[in-house]
Design an enzyme around this catalytic site. Sequence first.
Site, PDB file in Angstrom:
ATOM      1  N   SER A 226       9.860 -12.587  -4.019  1.00 47.36           N
ATOM      2  CA  SER A 226      10.469 -11.536  -4.841  1.00 47.36           C
ATOM      3  C   SER A 226      11.144 -12.105  -6.076  1.00 47.36           C
ATOM      4  O   SER A 226      11.006 -11.563  -7.175  1.00 47.36           O
ATOM      5  CB  SER A 226      11.510 -10.750  -4.033  1.00 47.36           C
ATOM      6  OG  SER A 226      10.876  -9.959  -3.074  1.00 47.36           O
TER       7      SER A 226
ATOM      8  N   ASP B 222      14.245 -14.854  -0.364  1.00 45.20           N
ATOM      9  CA  ASP B 222      12.920 -14.291  -0.625  1.00 45.20           C
ATOM     10  C   ASP B 222      12.397 -14.786  -1.980  1.00 45.20           C
ATOM     11  O   ASP B 222      12.588 -14.153  -3.024  1.00 45.20           O
ATOM     12  CB  ASP B 222      13.024 -12.758  -0.586  1.00 45.20           C
ATOM     13  CG  ASP B 222      11.697 -12.067  -0.808  1.00 45.20           C
ATOM     14  OD1 ASP B 222      10.709 -12.752  -1.128  1.00 45.20           O
ATOM     15  OD2 ASP B 222      11.655 -10.827  -0.675  1.00 45.20           O
TER      16      ASP B 222
ATOM     17  N   TYR C 287       3.673  -4.256   3.285  1.00 45.14           N
ATOM     18  CA  TYR C 287       2.591  -4.618   2.372  1.00 45.14           C
ATOM     19  C   TYR C 287       1.503  -3.551   2.354  1.00 45.14           C
ATOM     20  O   TYR C 287       1.339  -2.801   3.324  1.00 45.14           O
ATOM     21  CB  TYR C 287       1.965  -5.954   2.793  1.00 45.14           C
ATOM     22  CG  TYR C 287       2.843  -7.142   2.507  1.00 45.14           C
ATOM     23  CD1 TYR C 287       3.095  -7.529   1.202  1.00 45.14           C
ATOM     24  CD2 TYR C 287       3.410  -7.880   3.538  1.00 45.14           C
ATOM     25  CE1 TYR C 287       3.895  -8.624   0.926  1.00 45.14           C
ATOM     26  CE2 TYR C 287       4.212  -8.979   3.287  1.00 45.14           C
ATOM     27  CZ  TYR C 287       4.451  -9.350   1.968  1.00 45.14           C
ATOM     28  OH  TYR C 287       5.233 -10.433   1.708  1.00 45.14           O
TER      29      TYR C 287
HETATM   30  P1  NAD Z   1       2.338  -7.639  -3.237  1.00 52.05           P
HETATM   31  O1  NAD Z   1       2.572  -8.736  -4.243  1.00 52.05           O
HETATM   32  O2  NAD Z   1       1.670  -7.972  -1.963  1.00 52.05           O
HETATM   33  O3  NAD Z   1       1.480  -6.489  -3.961  1.00 52.05           O
HETATM   34  C1  NAD Z   1       1.861  -5.948  -5.203  1.00 52.05           C
HETATM   35  C2  NAD Z   1       1.665  -4.456  -5.202  1.00 52.05           C
HETATM   36  O4  NAD Z   1       0.272  -4.164  -5.262  1.00 52.05           O
HETATM   37  C3  NAD Z   1       2.183  -3.743  -3.959  1.00 52.05           C
HETATM   38  O5  NAD Z   1       3.115  -2.759  -4.351  1.00 52.05           O
HETATM   39  C4  NAD Z   1       0.925  -3.151  -3.344  1.00 52.05           C
HETATM   40  O6  NAD Z   1       1.176  -1.919  -2.696  1.00 52.05           O
HETATM   41  C5  NAD Z   1       0.053  -2.971  -4.545  1.00 52.05           C
HETATM   42  N1  NAD Z   1      -1.383  -2.781  -4.294  1.00 52.05           N
HETATM   43  C6  NAD Z   1      -2.182  -3.378  -3.361  1.00 52.05           C
HETATM   44  N2  NAD Z   1      -3.450  -2.935  -3.487  1.00 52.05           N
HETATM   45  C7  NAD Z   1      -3.465  -2.057  -4.537  1.00 52.05           C
HETATM   46  C8  NAD Z   1      -4.461  -1.281  -5.169  1.00 52.05           C
HETATM   47  N3  NAD Z   1      -5.729  -1.270  -4.747  1.00 52.05           N
HETATM   48  N4  NAD Z   1      -4.097  -0.508  -6.221  1.00 52.05           N
HETATM   49  C9  NAD Z   1      -2.822  -0.475  -6.669  1.00 52.05           C
HETATM   50  N5  NAD Z   1      -1.838  -1.176  -6.108  1.00 52.05           N
HETATM   51  C10 NAD Z   1      -2.149  -1.957  -5.061  1.00 52.05           C
HETATM   52  O7  NAD Z   1       3.676  -6.855  -2.907  1.00 52.05           O
HETATM   53  P2  NAD Z   1       5.208  -7.211  -3.238  1.00 52.05           P
HETATM   54  O8  NAD Z   1       5.484  -6.810  -4.621  1.00 52.05           O
HETATM   55  O9  NAD Z   1       5.453  -8.614  -2.850  1.00 52.05           O
HETATM   56  O10 NAD Z   1       5.982  -6.236  -2.258  1.00 52.05           O
HETATM   57  C11 NAD Z   1       5.455  -5.812  -1.016  1.00 52.05           C
HETATM   58  C12 NAD Z   1       6.393  -4.882  -0.315  1.00 52.05           C
HETATM   59  O11 NAD Z   1       7.462  -5.598   0.241  1.00 52.05           O
HETATM   60  C13 NAD Z   1       7.014  -3.838  -1.177  1.00 52.05           C
HETATM   61  O12 NAD Z   1       7.144  -2.672  -0.401  1.00 52.05           O
HETATM   62  C14 NAD Z   1       8.359  -4.331  -1.436  1.00 52.05           C
HETATM   63  O13 NAD Z   1       9.270  -3.317  -1.754  1.00 52.05           O
HETATM   64  C15 NAD Z   1       8.643  -4.937  -0.089  1.00 52.05           C
HETATM   65  N6  NAD Z   1       9.724  -5.889  -0.171  1.00 52.05           N
HETATM   66  C16 NAD Z   1      10.770  -5.770   0.706  1.00 52.05           C
HETATM   67  C17 NAD Z   1      11.818  -6.656   0.633  1.00 52.05           C
HETATM   68  C18 NAD Z   1      12.984  -6.544   1.572  1.00 52.05           C
HETATM   69  O14 NAD Z   1      13.098  -5.618   2.293  1.00 52.05           O
HETATM   70  N7  NAD Z   1      13.855  -7.513   1.568  1.00 52.05           N
HETATM   71  C19 NAD Z   1      11.795  -7.658  -0.290  1.00 52.05           C
HETATM   72  C20 NAD Z   1      10.704  -7.760  -1.147  1.00 52.05           C
HETATM   73  C21 NAD Z   1       9.671  -6.876  -1.064  1.00 52.05           C
END
Ligand code: NAD
Length: 377
Positions: free
Chosen positions: A133, A130, A228
Amino acid sequence: MNCYVPAESLPGETRAALTPATTAALVKLGLTVHAQAGLGRKSHYADEDYAKAGATLVSDHAAALAAADLVLRVRKPPAADVAAMKRGAWHLSFLDPFNEKELIQAFVAAGVNAVSLEMIPRTTLAQKMDALSSQASLAGYAAVIEASQRLGMALPMMMTPAGTILPARVFVIGAGVAGLQAIATAKRLGARVEAFDTRPVVEEQVKSLGAKFVKIDLGETGQTAGGYAKQLTPEQVAKQQAGMAKIIAQSDIVITTAKVFGRRAPRLVTQAMLDGMKPGSVVVDIAVESGGNVESSKPGEDVVTPRGVTIIGHPCLEATTGFHATQVLAANFAAWVTHFWDADAKVLRTDPPDEILQGCLITREGAVVHPQFTAKP
Ligand code: NAD
């Protein structure tokens, strides 16, 4: 199988798709590894260490590209590089596929199988590969470091005979991978940290890092099956902005990380909010390259408002930690290759395509195969 890893050509890009450690891992699997000379110079990995690990260093980029069965690189390639590759070869990199329709067509025309790192499913099985991440985590860390260097204030509370210095206030908008790391870093530096995210499930994670979760009632927000955030309605964005205005005005550092996968980032911090901030405050817009969360942010620039608020628009904060960004990114590449490697035949085993390949493979054998990109040519 012949693997070639070119050096990155984009100015400011410090990362590479290979380290000496992952060279050794790929060689052990049975790949022949060619690395462009100087590949790790900007991330502090020496040519001789790649060679010691089993890579052949090459300086003829065109010849190496034409001979490769598999190319690993960080950034999307120039279309000319795609055209120079063998039909049936594999190309792994960040591709920005939602915005790179012409490049996708270049892969189709060349018959090259294009894998987009952004599209690797965020599942437990795919965790080791990933790259979103691994890089977002370092971007979140770097955002706090960059902001603290521009702030002109100390972050922790200090009790001195000359008086008490109050802790800096940090507000993190979006508590995904980058946001959580920003929170953790700011807490370690002693700041008072608050955070907000539209996904309610994040509240516990924010609290477990010792930060305060700001509650703003936006009604139904939820999240997609992939974890997401969903796009907010204009009314919800307005409510969010109203709920955040006071906290932003009181904050010394605001870090915005809010993204909606495959779409433009929401505009959350308006000019009026910036005008309400204290002189000397710093805003870091981590979403600057996908449209920006902050009204005045500019990719690649620091903008200073008339009131003296600095808005950092660094488009790739993880590249400021090139050594570690390369370490984990190269490990992501090696994990992808290892997952699909057939140890007996010494080739990539990609049939039938599993859930991971279906998620990240954009083109195959001269056609677009990913459903999200076949529908809209
Ligand atoms: P992302 O980069 O798409 O977004 C960053 C953050 O912005 C997210 O937490 C999102 O909820 C938030 N966001 C979106 N609109 C917003 C708003 N209007 N105001 C405030 N916040 C807002 O997300 P990411 O960091 O890449 O992660 C997405 C999800 O995937 C998370 O739940 C993460 O835990 C999950 N994830 C899972 C795995 C896994 O299971 N292996 C690995 C990585 C990430």
